[in-house]
Scaffold this motif. Structure first.
Motif, PDB file in Angstrom:
ATOM      1  N   LEU A 260       7.411   1.225  -8.412  1.00  0.00           N
ATOM      2  CA  LEU A 260       7.706   1.746  -7.071  1.00  0.00           C
ATOM      3  C   LEU A 260       6.821   2.974  -6.886  1.00  0.00           C
ATOM      4  O   LEU A 260       6.823   3.876  -7.728  1.00  0.00           O
ATOM      5  N   ARG A 261       6.059   3.016  -5.820  1.00  0.00           N
ATOM      6  CA  ARG A 261       5.046   4.052  -5.654  1.00  0.00           C
ATOM      7  C   ARG A 261       5.653   5.301  -5.013  1.00  0.00           C
ATOM      8  O   ARG A 261       6.070   5.264  -3.849  1.00  0.00           O
ATOM      9  N   LEU A 263       5.538   8.345  -2.980  1.00  0.00           N
ATOM     10  CA  LEU A 263       4.633   8.858  -1.951  1.00  0.00           C
ATOM     11  C   LEU A 263       4.664  10.377  -1.923  1.00  0.00           C
ATOM     12  O   LEU A 263       3.645  11.032  -1.769  1.00  0.00           O
ATOM     13  N   HIS A 327      10.349  10.205  -1.770  1.00  0.00           N
ATOM     14  CA  HIS A 327       9.986   9.193  -0.795  1.00  0.00           C
ATOM     15  C   HIS A 327       9.124   8.188  -1.537  1.00  0.00           C
ATOM     16  O   HIS A 327       8.128   8.556  -2.147  1.00  0.00           O
ATOM     17  N   PHE A 328       9.526   6.937  -1.522  1.00  0.00           N
ATOM     18  CA  PHE A 328       8.745   5.979  -2.309  1.00  0.00           C
ATOM     19  C   PHE A 328       8.556   4.681  -1.545  1.00  0.00           C
ATOM     20  O   PHE A 328       9.294   4.346  -0.636  1.00  0.00           O
ATOM     21  N   GLU A 329       7.514   3.977  -1.960  1.00  0.00           N
ATOM     22  CA  GLU A 329       7.164   2.730  -1.300  1.00  0.00           C
ATOM     23  C   GLU A 329       7.491   1.581  -2.220  1.00  0.00           C
ATOM     24  O   GLU A 329       7.180   1.610  -3.414  1.00  0.00           O
ATOM     25  N   GLY A 330       8.141   0.570  -1.655  1.00  0.00           N
ATOM     26  CA  GLY A 330       8.455  -0.625  -2.422  1.00  0.00           C
ATOM     27  C   GLY A 330       7.605  -1.790  -1.957  1.00  0.00           C
ATOM     28  O   GLY A 330       6.522  -1.604  -1.392  1.00  0.00           O
ATOM     29  N   PHE A 331       8.114  -2.955  -2.184  1.00  0.00           N
ATOM     30  CA  PHE A 331       7.424  -4.211  -1.883  1.00  0.00           C
ATOM     31  C   PHE A 331       7.111  -4.285  -0.396  1.00  0.00           C
ATOM     32  O   PHE A 331       7.896  -3.827   0.441  1.00  0.00           O
ATOM     33  N   LEU A 332       6.005  -4.852  -0.063  1.00  0.00           N
ATOM     34  CA  LEU A 332       5.602  -5.094   1.324  1.00  0.00           C
ATOM     35  C   LEU A 332       5.626  -3.819   2.155  1.00  0.00           C
ATOM     36  O   LEU A 332       5.904  -3.840   3.354  1.00  0.00           O
ATOM     37  N   ALA A 334       7.591  -1.215   2.254  1.00  0.00           N
ATOM     38  CA  ALA A 334       8.825  -0.572   2.738  1.00  0.00           C
ATOM     39  C   ALA A 334       8.983   0.818   2.126  1.00  0.00           C
ATOM     40  O   ALA A 334       8.859   0.989   0.920  1.00  0.00           O
ATOM     41  N   LYS A 335       9.255   1.802   2.973  1.00  0.00           N
ATOM     42  CA  LYS A 335       9.457   3.172   2.512  1.00  0.00           C
ATOM     43  C   LYS A 335      10.943   3.442   2.325  1.00  0.00           C
ATOM     44  O   LYS A 335      11.735   3.197   3.229  1.00  0.00           O
ATOM     45  N   MET A 336      11.302   3.960   1.168  1.00  0.00           N
ATOM     46  CA  MET A 336      12.708   4.200   0.828  1.00  0.00           C
ATOM     47  C   MET A 336      12.870   5.626   0.316  1.00  0.00           C
ATOM     48  O   MET A 336      11.888   6.327   0.103  1.00  0.00           O
ATOM     49  N   MET A 337      14.109   6.033   0.127  1.00  0.00           N
ATOM     50  CA  MET A 337      14.370   7.415  -0.245  1.00  0.00           C
ATOM     51  C   MET A 337      15.436   7.534  -1.330  1.00  0.00           C
ATOM     52  O   MET A 337      16.430   6.822  -1.303  1.00  0.00           O
TER      53      MET A 337
END
Lengths: 405, 405, 405, 405
Positions: A260-261, A263, A327-332, A334-337
């Motif tokens: 999970l990237r 950000l 703040h992280f980026e998942g699949f496709l 999507a930004k999540m927290m």
């Protein structure tokens, strides 16, 4: 506890630089309460069941002393912390007051060589000793340490830096080797060592293990590492990992392993103790923020945008409160927290680790080890001698070290 | 991509039970987007740099199909998720629509044996097949699986359970061994297997690896474990660890290692997707809460007071939001707090792991392994075949497995 | 909508300074969507049921134009916001694209007099007009405004400042009265007015109501207040209250009324849009932080320790996220905490208020009012012409104003 | 304080039902500390500067007594709260211990008519009096109240319900008027009144103002409202608004006024005191959740999806912790979030309001008012005699009432 046991027990001197601070007084109160059986060893790593078989030094064998540039002692500092931060139990304080007073007699005025403005503002002892050269300071400190050791017939003496955070110190040629450092110690200026390193030099040079709980330089200079190896003394540091950064050091590997990237990672810390007051000075704060921020890139393998702040909010006293927003980026895409808030009492998180580190330093000394104790990485934000920042892996290093006998 | 490469590429069938759900449609969209180079493999564990040397199946080699009792298909479900939960990119959806439509032709009506009320309420396909005995259901399912494999000339076919959570199933004598189960499959009642296990039986018995993403029983019955070993098929489960529990599985070891005593751990989860709707039924919810709650005692070594809730809040759609409040005791009895809030999109967290697990199951099959893939513990809340719940240690198990070639 | 109605409808020009920003483009998209019946008026105060009887201007009567120093237009900015911040609906964007393009033809290059470094860094239009004196800038701006009014046969023209925040401007003698200001406008230096006030002067002097959405000076100078009264034009400002400060303005009165003593109030804001980028410049940030911080002392009746930060975190785009930690003392000295996190999309919170303020400014003009519209205090962090900061009481002022007919 | 002042001072009796609970003991400690000048009146609404001119009863004029079914007294309960919840100051406790002991002599065993299982489980006094009919209970209670008044030469006697929450009570014909209630009081069964209403009847019938701090029925029955008017006695209730609901009552109007559509509002409360223990019983909890949930629809003008939970988490003791997640829709359909966490000590939030309400009830009595004191709506979650739930507007009602002299 019978007399016989006491006589057989090893006596461990714990010398705290910053003896009138919150960490020192909590350590003193905790050791007294543990020795009297008034409190469980919660928060102490060396008291974990899996380490039960080790011959760690007993609380009853500890003798405390230390240096400070401020008035006060273990007891007054503990009472102040009790009143301001609403910690400790009145009964424990009362029962242990005598021990704290006894140990307070071992506190000596600090030795100042190149004082830092934000720290000196706190100095209110009239008998603080001003040294003209680093060497003069080293001599004065060593005299105190040796007198303490002799007076209390100590088997070990471990020196712990729990003083306020210094500004960053730029390393030059003088600090590159012991050989080059020695003559520089005789010069009044430019400063060959920051204050924390003067104390570290004094301890290591006299053969006493040294542990640095703060982000200050301490023993992390090539010349001092030389010294430790030459004198055969173990040392460790730097900057105890007790709160927000501790949580970071388990969450960042989680994101890394799940691909999970991250950000951005924002961490805002607020606190109201003396530590916070000194950190309010931008120079002193710089050391701390650097120590809190660096591990993310190493744990993640890339550098997300990060923001770390530490601000002094008086009403919080010793209650360090932190808000982290990840703040992280998942699949496709999507930004999540993930957000967390940490509400911990700094002195009470640090003190049991001080006891742990003294025990582990004494153990290393008995094992004949010298130089950096890199197996203690799990305790520190900027572990000397280790590049691993993943708390889980750092802890395995400790477990493996202790498994070897 | 040249023809030559495509011809050499292994073809992997991914058969999803619950083919019209959010996880299935996201997996489909993700595979199509990956194959077309429209998205990076963020969120996929098998795409981590450290696993780069492995011969994992390429996205372009995947063919999708599945069972469902609801109308819809990969494309309509992906569009619905896009509209309701504000995920995906319009351009990606448009570019991949054709692939999703093609795969949707492989979706077959579900086979119902002993339907669950909360789940059946969702069934709106008129061609759902009602079986009179478990055996009849198994036969119908296997016919679909085999037809799919033949039609698409698949090298592997992995069956994945991504259907709604069932209520807990009480294990009796019939499920204790394959020998005792076989005759029971012929009886209309009492139910020898819950629906999820009927599908698991069908897959394993036909030689297809089975992975259970849900807390439903699936292959976790002694009789089915027998079956997997006898047929030489690998399987894994249970209940994907994607959000709050994942965070728990790194935080709880932190408290344990620092000897900080967790007094209470409260976790409230709210979500608004179909999963949440089914979990609104107390029976179905019971399976989930149990799976989310159990690991704490194992990670901590004692049982603090815990509270876990999952509630359906429609407006959140696929955005699972969790608040955890961890109350812990430190040194000298000080009570402190860590709170976190997790805001993650469930389908987008699960889908890349579905791809990972299919790749890892296919790899295991190529390696000739059978039975529980206990090295996949890091993926699951209730890992079958493993007692380890510490995410860091679970991940080491995966790394060690992959290091062996 | 029949032709007859359209012919009777008032035509309202909305001229936005900062026409290519997020607020402007959202306002444009919202007005187009409202006129087409594609969206409900959620977020618009003038659309509340209790104000239903008022003859507010209909969305279909709006014509948009504006100034900007950056390239782009309403449509490209709306699409950029859609892509980066994941807001708006693809269908709405498509349906309204034509309207936005039509309005974009009304955008004119900005007029720069004394540019600010952080803002100028954003300028990428090659046709930005450089004025040698404030008067020259005023003339150029007024020419644009008048041309717009004539071309579109507007009944009203309201000028709205939605440009990036300027650094604080020190008020001197020249700004104390219109009389003293007029000659100073002819001088190239020192700057008689900051850029925002140049635009405000141009609008008010030409008889067009002016509303300042930002913390920049705008019309809040004695000389411009003179001007507004002399020209009989209403104006309002300053700094839209849309997020963290809005919440503060209802929570602080709560503490005050319950006699709970606020010890400290910490507010950390993070955001990633252009606004955030400009605020990353310490000078520009100073205006904003002051505006966010001042109200607490007025609402509480004393000054607790406060800390307000605004930091640019790129990944958040338009999603302003704030964490506030309120530490307060209750009975018998008990210290308690309230924390909140706000996750709001700035442009989408501001745009409906822009429409409200244009409607209310046009109403005031029809009512023959001039000078500060102090009844609009509830919209602003630093309400011009009002000392009340309690949102509840501010709202009563609006209700009372509208009740008078 | 001189003798002369004391003799002139009005003497106010405060009779607390639930005298051994946290609220009662905190009220007692607070009054003693205020009278001795050891603590400021933080948290007391009647101590606000704007109400300074009122002749409210002085803390030194208070005399405490009460009923309870549990052992203990004001002092032991205060010490228990100190130990468990880490509140109060050791010095304050010591200085006030004598006052609390003196008042404890006024505590009388509770009178039980129709006991509730969850509450009775707490009863450990052996001298609790069992009444056979409501009338018998009323007589016993009134005898205690009158004896207290006489013994202490009280000018006022105010009865306050601070006992554990009862389950909901279904109102039938008997409670519709005083006329119908009177004969029913003589019957052993069915119960004409729940316990809280038996006490309320006793107080009002004997001419003593009654204030209900809990969600239990108390005086909110038509027959008891009749009684209050006939006897000319003021009363107020119901369910003190001290934490999460208080915050709701300022945030919900914010969303309403800005036309932001609340999609869902989730509130999870955790607490560990006796209140929490009783609320763990689903019947008793039902009263509380209803009281916490109802106001949203009234404040918003529509019913969003809501979820309210209250759970017993022992380690929290008196520290009520709440997490609220508010999901709302803004312009153009954008979904946004506000979350808050409240960490407040329940007894310390309630106790100053108890003192306020006694003062305000005594004032009303001196003003010759009878029946519901609807101007006290701001104190309660379910204000009797008022439909207004907006805290700001409720507070204006209080200000207007006090402005009239």
């Amino acid at each position: 506890m019978t007399d016989t046991v006491v006589m057989a027990q090893r006596r461990v001197g714990l010398w705290i630089i910053g003896a009138c601070g919150g960490v020192a007084s909590t350590t003193a109160l905790g050791l007294a309460a543990l020795a009297r059986g008034l409190t469980p060893p919660t928060g102490m790593v060396t008291a974990l069941p899996q380490f039960a078989g080790h011959d760690f030094d007993e609380p009853a064998g500890f003798v405390l002393g230390g240096h400070d540039i401020r008035k006060g002692n273990f007891l007054t500092a503990a009472r102040e912390l009790h009143d301001r931060s609403n910690v400790f139990d009145e009964r424990t304080l009362t029962a242990c007051a005598g021990d704290l007073e006894t140990w307070s007699a071992n506190i000596r005025p600090g030795v100042v060589y190149k004082p830092n403005a934000a720290i000196t503002a706190l100095a209110d002892r009239t008998d603080v000793r001003q040294a003209r050269t680093p060497r003069e300071a080293v001599d004065a400190i060593q005299a105190d340490l040796k007198a303490f050791k002799t007076a209390h017939k100590l088997d070990h003496l471990v020196v712990v830096n729990a003083a306020s955070t210094e500004p960053p110190f730029e390393v030059g040629d003088d600090q590159q080797s012991l050989e080059r450092l020695l003559p520089a110690l005789e010069r009044p200026a430019p400063a060959a060592l920051p204050t924390s390193s003067v104390y570290a030099f004094a301890a290591l040079d006299a053969g006493f293990p040294y542990v640095n709980m703060t982000p200050s330089r301490g023993a992390t200079l090539p010349a001092l590492e030389d010294l430790a190896r030459k004198r055969g003394v173990p040392h460790a540091g730097q900057d105890l990992k007790t709160g927000e950064t501790l949580v970071k050091s388990v969450l960042a590997p989680l994101f890394a392993r799940r691909n999970l990237r991250v950000l951005s990672w924002v961490g805002h810390n607020i606190l109201g103790n003396r530590d916070g007051q000194v950190l309010n000075d931008p120079d002193n704060k710089a050391s701390k923020v650097k120590s809190k921020d660096a591990l993310l890139a190493e744990l993640l393998g890339y550098k997300p945008q990060t923001l770390v702040s530490i601000e002094f909010i008086e009403s919080l006293d010793d209650w360090k409160t932190a808000w982290d927003h990840i703040h992280f980026e998942g699949f496709l895409g999507a930004k999540m927290m993930l957000q967390f808030t940490w509400q911990g009492c700094d002195s009470l998180l640090a003190a049991p680790l001080v006891i742990d580190l003294v025990r582990l330093a004494a153990l290393a000394q008995r094992r004949g080890e010298s130089g950096v104790m890199s197996h203690l990485a799990s305790f520190f934000k900027s572990p000397v001698g280790a590049t691993e920042h993943d708390f889980g892996k750092q802890f395995l290093m400790l477990e493996e070290y202790l498994a070897k006998r």
